[in-house]
Design a protein around this motif. Sequence first.
Motif, PDB file in Angstrom:
ATOM      1  N   GLU A 247       4.987   7.052   7.814  1.00  0.00           N
ATOM      2  CA  GLU A 247       4.970   5.896   6.834  1.00  0.00           C
ATOM      3  C   GLU A 247       4.093   6.438   5.691  1.00  0.00           C
ATOM      4  O   GLU A 247       3.931   5.861   4.529  1.00  0.00           O
ATOM      5  CB  GLU A 247       3.948   4.775   7.668  1.00  0.00           C
ATOM      6  CG  GLU A 247       4.945   3.908   8.775  1.00  0.00           C
ATOM      7  CD  GLU A 247       3.960   3.054   9.439  1.00  0.00           C
ATOM      8  OE1 GLU A 247       2.696   2.876   9.070  1.00  0.00           O
ATOM      9  OE2 GLU A 247       4.266   2.485  10.588  1.00  0.00           O
ATOM     10  N   ALA A 248       3.077   7.377   6.095  1.00  0.00           N
ATOM     11  CA  ALA A 248       2.392   7.864   5.090  1.00  0.00           C
ATOM     12  C   ALA A 248       3.139   8.651   3.970  1.00  0.00           C
ATOM     13  O   ALA A 248       2.803   8.305   2.699  1.00  0.00           O
ATOM     14  CB  ALA A 248       1.133   8.818   5.719  1.00  0.00           C
ATOM     15  N   ARG A 249       4.229   9.304   4.258  1.00  0.00           N
ATOM     16  CA  ARG A 249       4.929   9.994   3.411  1.00  0.00           C
ATOM     17  C   ARG A 249       5.723   8.873   2.577  1.00  0.00           C
ATOM     18  O   ARG A 249       5.840   9.023   1.374  1.00  0.00           O
ATOM     19  CB  ARG A 249       5.791  10.877   4.116  1.00  0.00           C
ATOM     20  CG  ARG A 249       5.280  12.043   4.801  1.00  0.00           C
ATOM     21  CD  ARG A 249       6.427  13.190   5.005  1.00  0.00           C
ATOM     22  NE  ARG A 249       5.465  14.296   5.786  1.00  0.00           N
ATOM     23  CZ  ARG A 249       5.495  14.271   7.166  1.00  0.00           C
ATOM     24  NH1 ARG A 249       5.794  13.254   7.988  1.00  0.00           N
ATOM     25  NH2 ARG A 249       4.851  15.404   7.814  1.00  0.00           N
ATOM     26  N   ALA A 250       6.269   7.756   3.425  1.00  0.00           N
ATOM     27  CA  ALA A 250       6.903   6.630   2.563  1.00  0.00           C
ATOM     28  C   ALA A 250       5.837   5.936   1.605  1.00  0.00           C
ATOM     29  O   ALA A 250       6.332   5.676   0.494  1.00  0.00           O
ATOM     30  CB  ALA A 250       7.748   5.959   3.486  1.00  0.00           C
ATOM     31  N   GLY A 252       3.622   7.407  -0.298  1.00  0.00           N
ATOM     32  CA  GLY A 252       3.176   8.048  -1.326  1.00  0.00           C
ATOM     33  C   GLY A 252       1.798   9.249  -1.046  1.00  0.00           C
ATOM     34  O   GLY A 252       1.363   9.803  -2.052  1.00  0.00           O
ATOM     35  N   ALA A 253       1.699   9.422   0.141  1.00  0.00           N
ATOM     36  CA  ALA A 253       0.846  10.701   0.512  1.00  0.00           C
ATOM     37  C   ALA A 253       1.071  11.666  -0.100  1.00  0.00           C
ATOM     38  O   ALA A 253       2.248  12.261   0.191  1.00  0.00           O
ATOM     39  CB  ALA A 253       0.322  10.346   2.052  1.00  0.00           C
ATOM     40  N   ASP A 254       0.077  12.558  -0.413  1.00  0.00           N
ATOM     41  CA  ASP A 254       0.261  13.834  -1.128  1.00  0.00           C
ATOM     42  C   ASP A 254       0.301  14.767   0.056  1.00  0.00           C
ATOM     43  O   ASP A 254       1.103  15.794   0.005  1.00  0.00           O
ATOM     44  CB  ASP A 254      -0.829  14.224  -2.352  1.00  0.00           C
ATOM     45  CG  ASP A 254      -0.817  13.190  -3.271  1.00  0.00           C
ATOM     46  OD1 ASP A 254       0.040  13.212  -4.245  1.00  0.00           O
ATOM     47  OD2 ASP A 254      -1.550  12.295  -3.373  1.00  0.00           O
ATOM     48  N   VAL A 255      -0.669  14.575   1.077  1.00  0.00           N
ATOM     49  CA  VAL A 255      -0.689  15.561   1.898  1.00  0.00           C
ATOM     50  C   VAL A 255      -0.725  15.013   3.222  1.00  0.00           C
ATOM     51  O   VAL A 255      -1.543  14.054   3.499  1.00  0.00           O
ATOM     52  CB  VAL A 255      -2.072  16.427   1.879  1.00  0.00           C
ATOM     53  CG1 VAL A 255      -2.100  17.531   3.235  1.00  0.00           C
ATOM     54  CG2 VAL A 255      -2.106  17.094   0.670  1.00  0.00           C
ATOM     55  N   VAL A 256       0.050  15.283   4.227  1.00  0.00           N
ATOM     56  CA  VAL A 256       0.275  14.656   5.542  1.00  0.00           C
ATOM     57  C   VAL A 256       0.246  15.697   6.645  1.00  0.00           C
ATOM     58  O   VAL A 256       0.927  16.728   6.356  1.00  0.00           O
ATOM     59  CB  VAL A 256       1.512  13.650   5.723  1.00  0.00           C
ATOM     60  CG1 VAL A 256       1.736  13.273   7.086  1.00  0.00           C
ATOM     61  CG2 VAL A 256       1.568  12.715   4.494  1.00  0.00           C
ATOM     62  N   THR A 280      -6.065   8.196  11.299  1.00  0.00           N
ATOM     63  CA  THR A 280      -5.729   7.291  12.384  1.00  0.00           C
ATOM     64  C   THR A 280      -6.819   7.561  13.474  1.00  0.00           C
ATOM     65  O   THR A 280      -7.316   8.465  13.437  1.00  0.00           O
ATOM     66  CB  THR A 280      -4.536   7.591  13.082  1.00  0.00           C
ATOM     67  OG1 THR A 280      -4.367   8.776  13.836  1.00  0.00           O
ATOM     68  CG2 THR A 280      -3.180   7.137  12.077  1.00  0.00           C
ATOM     69  N   PRO A 281      -7.220   6.358  14.147  1.00  0.00           N
ATOM     70  CA  PRO A 281      -8.430   6.304  15.104  1.00  0.00           C
ATOM     71  C   PRO A 281      -8.173   7.590  16.127  1.00  0.00           C
ATOM     72  O   PRO A 281      -9.188   8.059  16.644  1.00  0.00           O
ATOM     73  CB  PRO A 281      -8.041   5.099  15.976  1.00  0.00           C
ATOM     74  CG  PRO A 281      -7.718   4.248  14.713  1.00  0.00           C
ATOM     75  CD  PRO A 281      -6.522   5.136  14.156  1.00  0.00           C
ATOM     76  N   MET A 282      -6.845   8.125  16.398  1.00  0.00           N
ATOM     77  CA  MET A 282      -6.702   9.012  17.539  1.00  0.00           C
ATOM     78  C   MET A 282      -7.192  10.520  17.215  1.00  0.00           C
ATOM     79  O   MET A 282      -7.305  11.260  17.697  1.00  0.00           O
ATOM     80  CB  MET A 282      -5.337   9.028  18.060  1.00  0.00           C
ATOM     81  CG  MET A 282      -4.164   9.444  16.982  1.00  0.00           C
ATOM     82  SD  MET A 282      -2.551   9.554  17.416  1.00  0.00           S
ATOM     83  CE  MET A 282      -2.715  11.032  18.499  1.00  0.00           C
ATOM     84  N   SER A 313       0.167   2.808   5.719  1.00  0.00           N
ATOM     85  CA  SER A 313       0.872   2.988   4.405  1.00  0.00           C
ATOM     86  C   SER A 313       0.058   1.820   3.427  1.00  0.00           C
ATOM     87  O   SER A 313      -0.061   2.316   2.220  1.00  0.00           O
ATOM     88  CB  SER A 313       2.184   2.159   4.597  1.00  0.00           C
ATOM     89  OG  SER A 313       1.943   0.969   5.191  1.00  0.00           O
ATOM     90  N   GLY A 314      -0.646   0.826   4.131  1.00  0.00           N
ATOM     91  CA  GLY A 314      -1.374   0.102   3.101  1.00  0.00           C
ATOM     92  C   GLY A 314      -2.790   0.847   2.585  1.00  0.00           C
ATOM     93  O   GLY A 314      -3.178   0.509   1.580  1.00  0.00           O
ATOM     94  N   ALA A 315      -3.160   1.486   3.613  1.00  0.00           N
ATOM     95  CA  ALA A 315      -4.461   2.327   3.050  1.00  0.00           C
ATOM     96  C   ALA A 315      -4.294   3.479   1.928  1.00  0.00           C
ATOM     97  O   ALA A 315      -4.891   3.615   1.036  1.00  0.00           O
ATOM     98  CB  ALA A 315      -5.041   3.136   4.298  1.00  0.00           C
ATOM     99  N   VAL A 316      -3.081   4.079   2.150  1.00  0.00           N
ATOM    100  CA  VAL A 316      -2.565   4.999   1.039  1.00  0.00           C
ATOM    101  C   VAL A 316      -2.223   4.217  -0.363  1.00  0.00           C
ATOM    102  O   VAL A 316      -2.580   4.746  -1.417  1.00  0.00           O
ATOM    103  CB  VAL A 316      -1.357   5.689   1.610  1.00  0.00           C
ATOM    104  CG1 VAL A 316      -0.772   6.845   0.410  1.00  0.00           C
ATOM    105  CG2 VAL A 316      -1.577   6.533   2.782  1.00  0.00           C
TER     106      VAL A 316
END
Length: 410
Positions: A247-250, A252-256, A280-282, A313-316
């Motif tokens: 979800e983060a890559r989708a 638009g996150a630069d580094v995952v 994420t919390p974990m 995704s919303g945070a990114v």
Amino acid sequence: MAHLRLLLSQSRRHPQPHRLLPLLHFSADANSSSAPPRPPPIKPVSYAPKPQPPPDEAAAPSTPADSPSAGPGAQPPPPRRPQQQMPSRQWTRQEVRFVKDSAPSISPVSYPSKVAPLPEDRPAGGEAEAEEGLRGEAERIEKEAGRVSRSIFGMPVEEEKVPYPTLIPVVKRPQKVAIDLVDAIRQVKASANEKKRNFTETVEAHVMLGVDPRRGDQMVRGALTLPHGTGKTVRVAVFAEGPAADEARAAGADVVGGDELIEEIRTGGGKLSFDKCIATPMFMPRLSKVARILGPRGLMPNPKLGSVTNDVSGAVKAAKSGRVDFKIDKTAIVHVGLGKVNFPEESLRENIGAFVHALLLAKPVGLKKTSKYVGYVKKFTLSSTMGPGFPVTIPSLSVAADHYNKVQVS
């Protein structure tokens, strides 16, 4: 010596002692002629008898019969010497200071009260005389300074002449008058366009708050998403694994990454390739390994700021669209960037209104004030990165915050 030898020679010849008497008398008479004269006889000296006390004072002390320890053969004590009364004399003020009980009473002394001379009581020409005295003193100091000479290794050295000290008037900078928000935005844009820079300056807001940052219940901290963004390209790093990483890559996150990203940060020597962190919390317990690297730079994810969430995704998207975090420093001032100087005036006004609205929401509960702004927002200054600051009036800020609130609700 001759007489002694004659005496010894006669004693040898005549061992009988009665025959040596005339010789002894002869030697004594001979010696008496050369002996020093005898001291004069000492005459006896008689002193007058001591005065006896009168009979009434002599009978005053207790008799031997009255004392229990006196025996039948005890002698009465000697009579006391009569005490002579000292003639009375006048005491001085210095002597009275050291006398404890027998000092006479001193009448209080009243002095006339001193009154400062009024301007009309001063003699005419007093100021002129004072100026003349100062000039004479200045001339004397200059002459003495000219006479002073220094020598180094026997060679005269001319000293630098210091002028007579004078009072330098302190020039105070005029305080800038607070202006309307729209006028302040125009002034900031004009000052930034006057000097051509190699980069586009950021419009910054500096807010002085009436809180105590040393108290935990008066900490001001928050985050907001600017309606028109910050004008910067933000690089976002996400600590996630599995579906959250996809979800983060989708989004638009630069580094995952996960554990491998944490190890890269720990061994990278402090070099980071991102501007925002989302986790994420974990992953929060695992981030303790790099907390000393991310914490001082303000990149440590925080649940209060929305950077620790399952909605990756919303945070990114929020971080990419212009999410801004603000926090009070130890001088009770908040510093935040709200856009670029090439933004339109209306866009900057809406960004500033959104920031003021978020600042009011972050107002601490322990701050007991009746108004929203009075006692909380002391001073609001708008400036560019390398330009002067322009104070903004509180009513114009209130209008901008209310306008943003209405637009957001609609």
